[in-house]
Design a protein around this motif. Sequence first.
Motif, PDB file in Angstrom:
ATOM      1  N   ASP A 122       1.818   8.226   5.734  1.00 52.82           N
ATOM      2  CA  ASP A 122       1.858   6.768   5.645  1.00 52.82           C
ATOM      3  C   ASP A 122       0.967   6.170   6.725  1.00 52.82           C
ATOM      4  OD1 ASP A 122       4.399   6.005   3.762  1.00 52.82           O
ATOM      5  OD2 ASP A 122       4.759   7.859   4.850  1.00 52.82           O
ATOM      6  N   ASP A 123       0.832   6.910   7.816  1.00 48.69           N
ATOM      7  CA  ASP A 123      -0.038   6.485   8.907  1.00 48.69           C
ATOM      8  C   ASP A 123      -0.708   7.719   9.481  1.00 48.69           C
ATOM      9  OD1 ASP A 123      -1.302   4.852  10.710  1.00 48.69           O
ATOM     10  OD2 ASP A 123       0.458   4.489  11.981  1.00 48.69           O
ATOM     11  N   PHE A 207      -1.664   4.002   0.976  1.00 53.09           N
ATOM     12  CA  PHE A 207      -1.951   2.663   0.460  1.00 53.09           C
ATOM     13  C   PHE A 207      -0.712   1.939  -0.051  1.00 53.09           C
ATOM     14  CE2 PHE A 207      -6.535   4.104  -0.740  1.00 53.09           C
ATOM     15  CZ  PHE A 207      -6.865   4.096   0.606  1.00 53.09           C
ATOM     16  N   ALA A 208       0.448   2.578   0.092  1.00 54.07           N
ATOM     17  CA  ALA A 208       1.678   1.967  -0.442  1.00 54.07           C
ATOM     18  C   ALA A 208       1.964   0.612   0.205  1.00 54.07           C
ATOM     19  CB  ALA A 208       2.862   2.907  -0.249  1.00 54.07           C
ATOM     20  N   PRO A 219      -4.230 -10.572  -2.605  1.00 52.18           N
ATOM     21  CA  PRO A 219      -3.442  -9.383  -2.938  1.00 52.18           C
ATOM     22  C   PRO A 219      -4.327  -8.199  -3.325  1.00 52.18           C
ATOM     23  CG  PRO A 219      -2.599 -11.336  -4.061  1.00 52.18           C
ATOM     24  CD  PRO A 219      -3.909 -11.728  -3.463  1.00 52.18           C
ATOM     25  N   VAL A 220      -3.865  -6.996  -2.962  1.00 52.86           N
ATOM     26  CA  VAL A 220      -4.568  -5.764  -3.325  1.00 52.86           C
ATOM     27  C   VAL A 220      -4.007  -5.274  -4.651  1.00 52.86           C
ATOM     28  CG1 VAL A 220      -5.053  -3.379  -2.687  1.00 52.86           C
ATOM     29  CG2 VAL A 220      -4.925  -5.149  -0.910  1.00 52.86           C
ATOM     30  N   THR A 221      -4.878  -5.013  -5.603  1.00 49.82           N
ATOM     31  CA  THR A 221      -4.435  -4.562  -6.922  1.00 49.82           C
ATOM     32  C   THR A 221      -4.331  -3.044  -6.969  1.00 49.82           C
ATOM     33  OG1 THR A 221      -6.679  -4.352  -7.812  1.00 49.82           O
ATOM     34  CG2 THR A 221      -5.631  -6.534  -7.942  1.00 49.82           C
ATOM     35  N   SER A 222      -3.621  -2.556  -7.960  1.00 50.57           N
ATOM     36  CA  SER A 222      -3.497  -1.109  -8.157  1.00 50.57           C
ATOM     37  C   SER A 222      -4.859  -0.487  -8.422  1.00 50.57           C
ATOM     38  CB  SER A 222      -2.545  -0.815  -9.321  1.00 50.57           C
ATOM     39  OG  SER A 222      -1.252  -1.272  -9.036  1.00 50.57           O
TER      40      SER A 222
END
Length: 385
Positions: A122-123, A207-208, A219-222
């Motif tokens: 995650d990081d 990227f979750a 917003p970031v899209t899929s």
Amino acid sequence: MGIYSEYLAKGFTFDQLNAERKTQLKRIQKIRGGRDILVFASDIQNRQGSPVSIDFSDIQPFKDQISNLKGYAIDIILETPGGIGEVVEDLIKMVRAKYDDMAVIIPGTAKSAGTIFSMAGDDILMSTSSSLGPIDAQMMSNNKRFSADAFLEGLEKIKKEVATTGKLNPAYIPILQNISPGEIQNCENAQNFSKTLVRDWLQQYKFAKWITHSSTGQPVTSQEKHDRAHEIADQLCKHSDWLTHGRSVKIEDLEKMGLKISNYELNEDLNDAITRYYTLLHITLESTNMYKLFETTDTQIMRFASPQVDPQQDNKPTNVIVNYECPKCKSKYDIQARLDAKVPVDKTKVQFPKNNIFVCTSCRTSNNLSAARLQIESQTGKKIV
């Protein structure tokens, strides 16, 4: 005085060195909010000629150390030259079955399969001196190691040349005769496997929490996550960009790809704790025949190279002679390290100094023998008297 010199001057025994590593691990854990912590480290310099790469034998000790942990999130300190991607996949599945939050800390080097491992975090925490590496699969053929990506690019170059000129350069014939369709497919499969792991893990984990663009707030899209993951995987796998498999990929390189990295140097306390742990780790590896370490704050599994023992001698030596050369004047000495008080003092030898500082009688240079003491005591399981 630097941290490395500071620790050498303390002349730690093997047990004291282990205890100090644990102390620094607990510091890291506290600074990081009580997260579980696991070290998976190899002697990347491979001083012993041992199997330091990630392989199937790592699964059981890794699983054992994970089973000792009970927290909600985990930090994994990783130091590795690389190894088998399929094993990395198994290890990540093991971690992710237990933890929803995993961070990977790279104080030094995590190349090849180690880089793939990092992409499941995650990081990712690094310093300016840390490095990942390209993930182009390495293949073996006719006892030669080569990059699968470079191999496929070379074939593509030959195809284009034939298409353009209408003929095959005779110089390519011996090369092509030694290539089977199976080898080509194996290279393609190996490349795709590395890319697929990185793409999937980036989208699923790294990227979750990427919700908005930092520059626009949009917003970031899929689809954007999908595209970014593919771009990063492709670039890490592209041999022509990196030229060698051992090339270091630094924070700035990763950020140019669009991968956010946490620089732990910006946190003074965390930087000090990680640097101290990493220094202690290296002193341990340099001073002993240990080549792999799986470690938590309370437990550890260590792998040692089998020391070469003279079959004429007892397997439990009580006396060791160190052949030492002064690095300044090159004077040579035989230094006696007695591991049993009953062993008589050899007056023809220099006795191992209690404070680890040996003064050359020729040039009067002081030499620190802490590393020699650690190596002798770790290999024999006995203390120098």
